[in-house]
Each structure stands twice: as structure tokens, then as C-alpha cells.
Design a protein around this motif. Structure first.
Motif, PDB file in Angstrom:
ATOM      1  N   ASP A 241       0.687  -1.050   0.134  1.00 21.00           N
ATOM      2  CA  ASP A 241      -0.265   0.479  -0.056  1.00 21.00           C
ATOM      3  C   ASP A 241       0.905   1.308  -0.283  1.00 21.00           C
ATOM      4  O   ASP A 241       0.681   2.502   1.144  1.00 21.00           O
ATOM      5  N   LEU A 242       2.038   1.708  -1.270  1.00 15.30           N
ATOM      6  CA  LEU A 242       2.746   2.419  -1.101  1.00 15.30           C
ATOM      7  C   LEU A 242       3.216   3.024  -0.251  1.00 15.30           C
ATOM      8  O   LEU A 242       3.555   4.222   0.792  1.00 15.30           O
ATOM      9  N   ALA A 243       3.944   2.419   0.897  1.00 16.11           N
ATOM     10  CA  ALA A 243       4.253   2.394   2.307  1.00 16.11           C
ATOM     11  C   ALA A 243       5.515   0.775   2.546  1.00 16.11           C
ATOM     12  O   ALA A 243       5.520  -0.414   2.115  1.00 16.11           O
ATOM     13  N   THR A 244       6.736   2.193   2.557  1.00 15.17           N
ATOM     14  CA  THR A 244       7.570  -0.199   3.415  1.00 15.17           C
ATOM     15  C   THR A 244       7.307  -0.402   4.435  1.00 15.17           C
ATOM     16  O   THR A 244       6.606   0.371   5.335  1.00 15.17           O
ATOM     17  N   VAL A 245       6.899  -2.434   4.861  1.00 12.43           N
ATOM     18  CA  VAL A 245       7.221  -2.504   6.153  1.00 12.43           C
ATOM     19  C   VAL A 245       7.716  -3.421   6.163  1.00 12.43           C
ATOM     20  O   VAL A 245       7.679  -4.114   7.486  1.00 12.43           O
ATOM     21  N   GLY A 246       9.305  -3.191   5.427  1.00 10.91           N
ATOM     22  CA  GLY A 246      10.221  -4.466   6.621  1.00 10.91           C
ATOM     23  C   GLY A 246      11.133  -3.630   5.240  1.00 10.91           C
ATOM     24  O   GLY A 246      11.639  -3.488   4.022  1.00 10.91           O
ATOM     25  N   ILE A 247      12.596  -3.249   5.887  1.00  7.25           N
ATOM     26  CA  ILE A 247      13.975  -2.860   4.827  1.00  7.25           C
ATOM     27  C   ILE A 247      14.479  -3.626   6.273  1.00  7.25           C
ATOM     28  O   ILE A 247      15.404  -3.810   6.641  1.00  7.25           O
ATOM     29  N   GLY A 248      15.726  -4.255   5.126  1.00  6.34           N
ATOM     30  CA  GLY A 248      17.054  -5.364   5.172  1.00  6.34           C
ATOM     31  C   GLY A 248      17.373  -4.195   4.659  1.00  6.34           C
ATOM     32  O   GLY A 248      17.545  -4.285   3.271  1.00  6.34           O
TER      33      GLY A 248
END
Length: 538
Positions: free
Chosen positions: A439-446
Motif C-alpha cells: 500500500d505504497l509504504a515500506t513494511v520491512g527494510i533489510g
């Protein structure tokens, strides 16, 4: 060619009796020249400078009286003459030099005040090549180098910011300057001509379409000395190169304490990232910590985008940098200040928003006046031991790429929107990079792992942590998409993303095992598109 060494010791104090003034930038000129005149210094000048001084009622001689030769060729030739350069270069205590001066009626010049044709400003204005060439100063740099070389006898001033220093020095020493003072100004003078030549040579390279010239010069002007660098035992300064790119170097700091080295580095990373998002399409917010995003989102409003970005990793957002792609409004400002934040940077801000931020006296607010263009190439420089790595900026934009569906299932419209969003973010995350988005949002970043599968696992764990913090029953990676900044070397990284809940993938492709990775995606009914463009960031 042999060069005669000067064995004559340089004098400490040199009385200033004659000053040659030839300036393009006339800031502070009249006050400075008036003070010199009142001290009994003879003024000699050229062209527009002489006219300005004369109209102000100051006694000033034309440089042609020193040279015995008029200005010619539209002013291109006026100071390139032994009458000027002899007066600047003569070693006054050398008998041979003294005899040459007497024989050729060369009069000494004790103070040289020159600033150069505005080549850099003309470059920013987008002028045509002919205008640019006419703004390449020849006589000015030649005089500056001559005066600075002979700093044993000549005081050389290249910046109006130094006028008060010169008057103070003359006042303290009864109309004379000290050797230490002249030497310090000589160093600044050579730095100025070096920076000027760097701008000129850079322009010629750009005009010729040469991205990797044989020689490259990097120049900057000190914006401010910093308390320290990345760590307290490192010294540091912030320099502006003159590049006309909206960002931390061009921004107006509305309030807050001075920026640190790490603040500047992180703020630049944040604003470059948010510049990927066209404000005409949607509002966007990026929250950065240690040069990596801990949350990025688009929304109908900035406040919506901020809330979605914060939800990605609210723990890491503490003490972070917030960048916005639109004008900071009061509602968004109220939400941002609820979390400890180091810096907010935006193109602009409402007065009410500025007042809200002002309540947090240490919070820095920077207004950049615009957004950086993600398609502009520019130049990126990194130092290594004994050298420089120079490359063009990563100007690849996912909207310009020919996305290739390589799996049996094509991504849905919603998945495709999230995929392109995630790939914009991946471009600005340290490699190896895995971005989960929904939904045009980051939900997890590695970010920044030695193995891509580790990045995928870290991003999934971050999503689980955020879900627990929000009281959700499951992480938002369920039904998300995943972006990878480079190809998957093995299927294990992809399978880890599928395990986290990803249903669609965007990656550059190009691995020897692409077919293996594609089969793994098909086996799990995952859509995959390849971009053909990698976004390593180190």
C-alpha cells in the motif's frame, strides 16, 4: 629552464602605499576603498571598479597610468603588462629587481584586491557557451597568482569577506601587514584560483561530453567548520561545491542547533530519497537513520505519508531525519515533533508549522526551496587511499525502465504500483538491499548485509517487530511485494521473501541462476518483473 632562488629573507612588516583594486563583485568595495584612502594608500583601478570609486569621490588612478597602455579588445587586455606584473612580482630587496624597476619605471604594488569574473554564477544561470567563455577571467587569476607568489611583499585579497580583516591588520600595524597575515591570504588566493580553474575545466569537460576526463579537480568553499566528524576525535568541515541542486547545501536553516557531520550526511540521504517521489503524484515522507531509511511512504497528505512511514520501524525512527517532498504543514509538524527527531527537511513550510517546530529548540528545520531531480546525473566523489573514485550520480528512475514480466503470472495493478514504489526506495538503501512494501509504504527494510538472504530475513524480522508494536496479529509483509537492488544469486533469497509473505518481486535480473529463481517464483505463484538496472549503493 633555470629558476633563480631568492636568498633574501622576507620582511615581516610591509607598509602598504599603493593598492591595485579590480573587482567584479563590488560588495563592500566603497567602504573598504574609503578606509584605505583615509590611511593614505594610493588607489589604482580598472574599468568599472575605477568608475565606481571615482563616482564615490575617491581619488583613483587608472591602471593605464602604470602600464602606459590603454585597455584594448573590449577589456580583455588591460592588466597583462610588465607595469602591473613587475610591480607585483618584484623582490624589493633584490638589487637586480630594484634596478629593473627603476630602469623601466615599474612602481611597486603593495596591496592587490581582485575577485574574478563570475564564471560560476554565469554557469548557474544557464548562459550560452559564448557568454560562458567571456566570463573566463584571464588577467585576474594571473595577478592573483603573481601577488600571492610574492607574498613576502604583497598582500593579496580575493574575497570581500576579508576586507575588514585587512583594515584591522593595517590599523594594528600602523599601515603595514605582517608576513604571517600575507602568507595566510596567499594560501586563500591560490585556493580561489584553483577552485575557479576547477569550475572552468569541469564546464569544458561537460561541454565535450567527457564523463571521465584525464584530470579532475574538486573544489569547495567552506560553509562552516564542524565540531567534529563522524566521531569526536575526527576534525571536519562542510564545504559547498556550488552545484545548484536543492538539498542540505542550499537549504535555509530556519532554526535549531548547528548541524553535525552525521546530520548533514543523513539529511542529504533523506532528501535525495524523497526527491524520487513526484509531489504532483502524491505526498511522500522518508525517515532516515544512519544513512538508511527506516520508513518511507506515499499518501494523500503528508501526515498520512508520515504515519505510514513511521509505522514501518517506530523504534529506529527515534532520533532520525525526516524528509518531505512537499510544504510542511501544521498538522504534519505536530505529529513529527511527538517523536524525538534530529532534522526535518522540506522544500518549504507554513508559518504555523515553523512555529510548532520552534517549540523544540534543538530540532533543526531546513527549507531547501525545491526537490532534487532524480534524473540529473551530476558527479559523485569518494576518497580512497591515494586517490578518488568519481562517477556520475545514479540517475536511473524506475518510471523510465522497460519492466519485463518473466513469470507465468503478471503482477496485478496494485502489486505493480507497490513494486515501482519499492524499487524507488531500494535505490537509496545500502546494498545488499531488500525492501518489503505494501500500500505504497515500506513494511520491512533489510540494508547493508553481506548476504542478500540475510537482508531478506532482517527485513522480515523488522516487520514482525513493527507488527507487535502496533498490536497487529500478523506483520504487514503478508501480501506485500519485495524489491531487491541487485539480482538474486540463488533462489534462497526469493524463498525467504515468499516465506515472509511477498506475492510479487522486482529485481534487475542478470544472474546465471535467473531461470532457477524464476522457476521458484512460478512454483509459489509469485509474479516477478525484471528492470535490467541494478542499484548498488555502498
Amino acid at each position: 629552464m633555470s629558476v633563480k632562488a631568492n636568498a633574501t629573507p622576507m620582511p615581516d612588516r610591509v607598509k602598504v602605499a599603493r593598492a591595485l583594486i579590480s573587482v567584479s563583485d563590488k560588495t563592500g568595495l566603497l567602504a573598504f576603498a574609503t578606509a584605505l584612502s583615509e590611511m593614505g594608500v594610493e588607489l589604482v583601478s580598472t574599468g568599472g571598479t575605477r568608475k565606481a570609486l571615482s563616482e564615490a569621490g575617491l581619488a583613483v588612478r587608472d591602471v593605464s597610468e602604470l602600464t602606459g597602455f590603454p585597455e584594448v579588445m573590449d577589456g580583455r587586455v588591460k592588466t597583462l603588462h610588465p607595469g602591473v606584473h613587475g610591480g607585483l612580482l618584484a623582490i624589493r630587496d633584490d638589487a637586480d629587481h630594484a634596478r629593473a624597476m627603476q630602469a623601466h619605471d615599474i612602481r611597486p604594488i603593495d596591496l592587490l584586491v581582485v575577485n574574478l569574473y563570475p564564471f560560476e554564477d554565469t554557469l548557474k544561470s544557464g548562459a550560452d557557451a559564448a557568454t560562458q567563455i567571456e566570463n573566463i577571467d584571464i588577467g585576474g587569476p594571473a595577478m592573483i597568482r603573481a601577488g600571492a607568489k610574492n607574498h613576502g611583499y604583497v598582500t593579496t585579497v580575493v574575497d570581500p569577506a576579508d576586507y575588514d580583516r585587512v583594515i584591522d591588520e593595517l590599523t594594528r600595524h600602523d599601515g603595514a601587514t605582517s608576513l604571517a597575515f600575507r602568507r595566510a591570504l596567499a594560501g586563500e588566493a591560490f585556493a580561489r584560483t584553483a577552485a575557479y580553474d576547477a569550475a572552468v575545466s569541469g564546464w569544458f569537460a561537460a561541454e565535450a561530453g567527457v564523463d571521465v576526463p584525464r584530470r579532475v579537480s574538486i573544489a569547495g568553499t567552506l560553509a562552516e567548520p564542524l565540531r567534529y566528524g563522524e566521531n569526536p576525535h575526527q576534525s571536519a568541515g562542510f564545504y559547498r561545491t556550488g552545484e545548484d541542486r536543492p538539498g542540505v547545501s542550499t537549504a535555509r536553516q530556519v532554526q535549531g542547533k548547528a548541524l553535525s557531520y552525521n546530520n548533514i550526511n543523513d539529511t542529504d540521504a533523506a532528501f535525495e530519497l524523497v526527491g524520487e517521489f513526484d509531489p504532483a503524484r502524491a505526498s511522500a515522507v522518508a525517515i532516515i537513520k544512519h544513512a538508511n531509511p527506516c520508513g518511507v511512504a506515499e499518501g494523500a497528505t503528508l501526515i498520512e505519508a508520515y504515519e505510514k512511514a513511521l509505522a514501518c520501524d517506530p523504534v529506529s525512527a527515534f532520533g532520525g531525519i525526516v524528509a518531505l517532498n512537499g510544504r510542511l504543514d501544521a498538522a504534519t509538524a505536530r505529529h513529527i515533533v511527538e517523536v524525538f527527531t534530529e532534522v526535518i527537511i522540506a522544500p518549504d513550510a507554513d508559518e504555523e508549522a515553523i512555529a510548532i517546530v520552534a517549540a523544540k529548540k534543538n530540532l533543526r528545520l531546513l527549507l531547501a526551496g525545491g526537490l532534487p531531480d532524480p534524473r540529473a546525473r551530476g558527479r559523485f566523489v569518494k576518497s580512497v587511499a591515494g586517490g578518488l573514485l568519481v562517477q556520475t550520480r545514479d540517475a536511473g528512475v524506475v518510471d523510465d525502465l522497460d519492466l519485463r514480466v518473466v513469470t507465468k503470472r503478471a503482477p496485478s495493478e496494485r502489486e505493480l504500483a507497490d513494486l515501482t514504489f519499492a524499487y524507488r526506495v531500494a535505490k537509496h538503501v545500502k546494498s545488499n538491499t531488500i525492501i518489503y512494501a505494501r500500500d505504497l509504504a515500506t513494511v520491512g527494510i533489510g540494508a547493508g548485509q553481506m548476504s542478500r538472504i540475510d537482508s531478506a530475513r532482517i527485513a522480515a524480522r523488522k516487520a514482525e517487530d513493527a507488527a507487535r508494536a502496533a498490536g497487529l496479529s500478523e506483520p504487514l509483509t503478508r501480501g506485500c511485494v519485495v524489491a531487491s537492488d541487485a539480482f538474486f544469486p540463488f533462489a534462497d533469497g526469493l524463498l525467504s521473501a515468499v516465506e515472509a509473505g511477498a506475492t510479487a518481486v522486482i529485481q534487475p535480473g542478470g544472474s546465471m541462476r535467473d531461470e532457477e529463481v524464476i522457476r521458484a517464483a512460478d512454483d509459489h505463484d509469485v509474479a516477478m518483473v525484471m528492470t535490467g538496472m541494478r542499484h548498488f549503493r555502498h
